[in-house]
Design a protein around this motif. Sequence first.
Motif, PDB file in Angstrom:
ATOM      1  N   GLY A  92      -1.069  -2.591   1.218  1.00 24.68           N
ATOM      2  CA  GLY A  92      -0.823  -1.141   1.902  1.00 24.68           C
ATOM      3  C   GLY A  92      -1.872  -1.160   2.891  1.00 24.68           C
ATOM      4  N   ASN A 122      -2.509  -5.218   6.449  1.00 26.60           N
ATOM      5  CA  ASN A 122      -1.726  -3.955   6.955  1.00 26.60           C
ATOM      6  C   ASN A 122      -2.785  -2.688   7.255  1.00 26.60           C
ATOM      7  N   VAL A 186       8.213   2.049   9.409  1.00 31.20           N
ATOM      8  CA  VAL A 186       8.219   2.129   7.834  1.00 31.20           C
ATOM      9  C   VAL A 186       9.696   2.875   7.641  1.00 31.20           C
ATOM     10  N   GLY A 213      16.475   3.123   3.177  1.00 30.36           N
ATOM     11  CA  GLY A 213      15.666   2.798   2.070  1.00 30.36           C
ATOM     12  C   GLY A 213      14.849   4.249   1.874  1.00 30.36           C
ATOM     13  N   SER A 257      13.446  -5.147   6.793  1.00 31.08           N
ATOM     14  CA  SER A 257      13.280  -4.499   5.549  1.00 31.08           C
ATOM     15  C   SER A 257      13.945  -2.943   5.616  1.00 31.08           C
ATOM     16  N   GLY A 259      15.502  -0.362   2.597  1.00 34.31           N
ATOM     17  CA  GLY A 259      16.634  -0.186   2.030  1.00 34.31           C
ATOM     18  C   GLY A 259      17.209  -1.494   1.558  1.00 34.31           C
ATOM     19  N   VAL A 279      11.055  -6.216   0.776  1.00 35.66           N
ATOM     20  CA  VAL A 279      11.457  -5.066  -0.362  1.00 35.66           C
ATOM     21  C   VAL A 279      10.287  -4.568  -0.751  1.00 35.66           C
ATOM     22  N   ALA A 280      10.399  -3.244  -0.669  1.00 38.61           N
ATOM     23  CA  ALA A 280       9.145  -2.279  -1.009  1.00 38.61           C
ATOM     24  C   ALA A 280       9.594  -1.676  -2.361  1.00 38.61           C
ATOM     25  N   ARG A 281      10.087  -0.516  -2.451  1.00 38.18           N
ATOM     26  CA  ARG A 281      10.337   0.419  -3.411  1.00 38.18           C
ATOM     27  C   ARG A 281      10.862   0.035  -4.702  1.00 38.18           C
TER      28      ARG A 281
HETATM   29  C1  FNR Z   1       5.191   2.173   1.567  1.00 31.86           C
HETATM   30  N1  FNR Z   1       5.360   1.646   3.013  1.00 31.86           N
HETATM   31  C2  FNR Z   1       4.099   1.221   3.694  1.00 31.86           C
HETATM   32  N2  FNR Z   1       4.098   0.591   4.698  1.00 31.86           N
HETATM   33  C3  FNR Z   1       3.054   0.384   5.628  1.00 31.86           C
HETATM   34  O1  FNR Z   1       3.118  -0.187   6.349  1.00 31.86           O
HETATM   35  N3  FNR Z   1       1.752   0.660   4.952  1.00 31.86           N
HETATM   36  C4  FNR Z   1       1.475   1.304   3.763  1.00 31.86           C
HETATM   37  O2  FNR Z   1       0.508   1.750   3.263  1.00 31.86           O
HETATM   38  C5  FNR Z   1       2.783   1.658   3.151  1.00 31.86           C
HETATM   39  N4  FNR Z   1       2.878   2.543   1.843  1.00 31.86           N
HETATM   40  C6  FNR Z   1       3.684   2.435   1.224  1.00 31.86           C
HETATM   41  C7  FNR Z   1       3.850   2.964  -0.058  1.00 31.86           C
HETATM   42  C8  FNR Z   1       4.976   3.190  -0.987  1.00 31.86           C
HETATM   43  C9  FNR Z   1       4.899   3.767  -2.323  1.00 31.86           C
HETATM   44  C10 FNR Z   1       6.161   2.812  -0.598  1.00 31.86           C
HETATM   45  C11 FNR Z   1       7.467   3.030  -1.198  1.00 31.86           C
HETATM   46  C12 FNR Z   1       6.281   2.492   0.789  1.00 31.86           C
HETATM   47  C13 FNR Z   1       6.530   1.145   3.508  1.00 31.86           C
HETATM   48  C14 FNR Z   1       7.133   0.096   3.065  1.00 31.86           C
HETATM   49  O3  FNR Z   1       6.308  -1.132   3.418  1.00 31.86           O
HETATM   50  C15 FNR Z   1       8.556  -0.337   3.631  1.00 31.86           C
HETATM   51  O4  FNR Z   1       8.509  -0.262   4.883  1.00 31.86           O
HETATM   52  C16 FNR Z   1       9.611   1.147   3.338  1.00 31.86           C
HETATM   53  O5  FNR Z   1       9.295   1.202   1.897  1.00 31.86           O
HETATM   54  C17 FNR Z   1      10.893   0.810   3.153  1.00 31.86           C
HETATM   55  O6  FNR Z   1      11.281  -0.470   2.255  1.00 31.86           O
HETATM   56  P1  FNR Z   1      12.058   0.045   0.996  1.00 31.86           P
HETATM   57  O7  FNR Z   1      10.942   0.767   0.215  1.00 31.86           O
HETATM   58  O8  FNR Z   1      13.225   0.687   1.452  1.00 31.86           O
HETATM   59  O9  FNR Z   1      12.413  -1.366   0.549  1.00 31.86           O
END
Ligand code: FNR
Length: 342
Positions: A92, A122, A186, A213, A257, A259, A279-281
């Motif tokens: 993150g 990042n 994001v 997502g 990425s 969803g 994939v994140a969440r």
């Molecule tokens: C994120 N995401 C994110 N992206 C980024 O570039 N820097 C960050 O610090 C964060 N922090 C973060 C925290 C949490 C708890 C989540 C769930 C997501 C965004 C992540 O990398 C991604 O782009 C989105 O969450 C979409 O992917 P998903 O979650 O739908 O698979």
Amino acid sequence: MNRARRKLEHIEHALSIEQERANGLDDIAFVHQSLPNIGTNDVQLHTAVGELSLSSPLFINAMTGGGGRETMAINEQLAEVAKACGLAMAVGSQMAAIKEESERQTFTIVRRVNENGIIFANIGSEATVDEAKRAVEMIEANALQLHLNVVQELVMPEGDRDFTGTLQRIERIVRAMDVPVIVKEVGFGISKETARKLVEIGVQYIDVGGFGGTNFARVENERRNDRLMYFNEWGISTAASIVEVTQTAPNVSVLASGGIRTAVDAVKALALGAVAVGVARPFLKILIEQGVEALIDEITAWHADFTRMMTALGAKTVSDLQRAPLVISGKTHHWLTERGLQ
Ligand code: FNR
């Protein structure tokens, strides 16, 4: 509230908000091939993301920024999973650790656990060249993700309001770095207009971070009861955004990425032209609720699903998969037609 607590609250909210399937990938259908003429043993999952060579097209996308012991523990466990499964992993946002020495270990743990793995640094696009370099050095990163989050900032009361000069800052960073720079959304998607601007300044890697997502407009709105509802439905679906970028910028390595919830979603994203899928969440949710082994099992199952689907399509490699015939219907078809992309 201290930053670590706020960050955890943020994670809890992000995990609790379920977005209906809106990634556009249900509009994509494979065309079944009855004579694939290959076997599962012929399928190779490795992929080239520009100059990076990944053993799987799946990667763990950026999540835990900020600091504190809990986020460090999450990063440590995600790094264990990434190592066990051979996945690339993004950390993150490292801005807090760049500003505060004591927060560094939240991130350095990732490199300590996974010495030889592919790790993405990042940082936000507001970063200076010096900050970007420090983010990469901190974890000996193989690439740098620069995230764009205009909508999230606008929804947050304390967020940024001025987005002038971002492209110039990105250009300076891209020129100065000696690792690939991945410009990343994001959850709102990258349009062909944005892709064109990025290509003009030399960007070669784009993560579309599409709609469908985790939705930070909703996360922020629910957290504060401050309902800027119009941003909840804002954004380009992941399926549409992959096509927006691949068709406009054929030489860019497109990461998909936003969803991606199933192995089928991932394979469809690759077939649309992505070279890797983030994939994140869902992965964080499995990790927090069920632990490291459960997440390793889940990723192993996705890899087996990739192999089965690629066999059925006669695709030995990710590049073969990108040539698999597809039919696009529904809202995504309409969007792409309106946008002159079909
Ligand atoms: C994120 N995401 C994110 N992206 C980024 O570039 N820097 C960050 O610090 C964060 N922090 C973060 C925290 C949490 C708890 C989540 C769930 C997501 C965004 C992540 O990398 C991604 O782009 C989105 O969450 C979409 O992917 P998903 O979650 O739908 O698979």
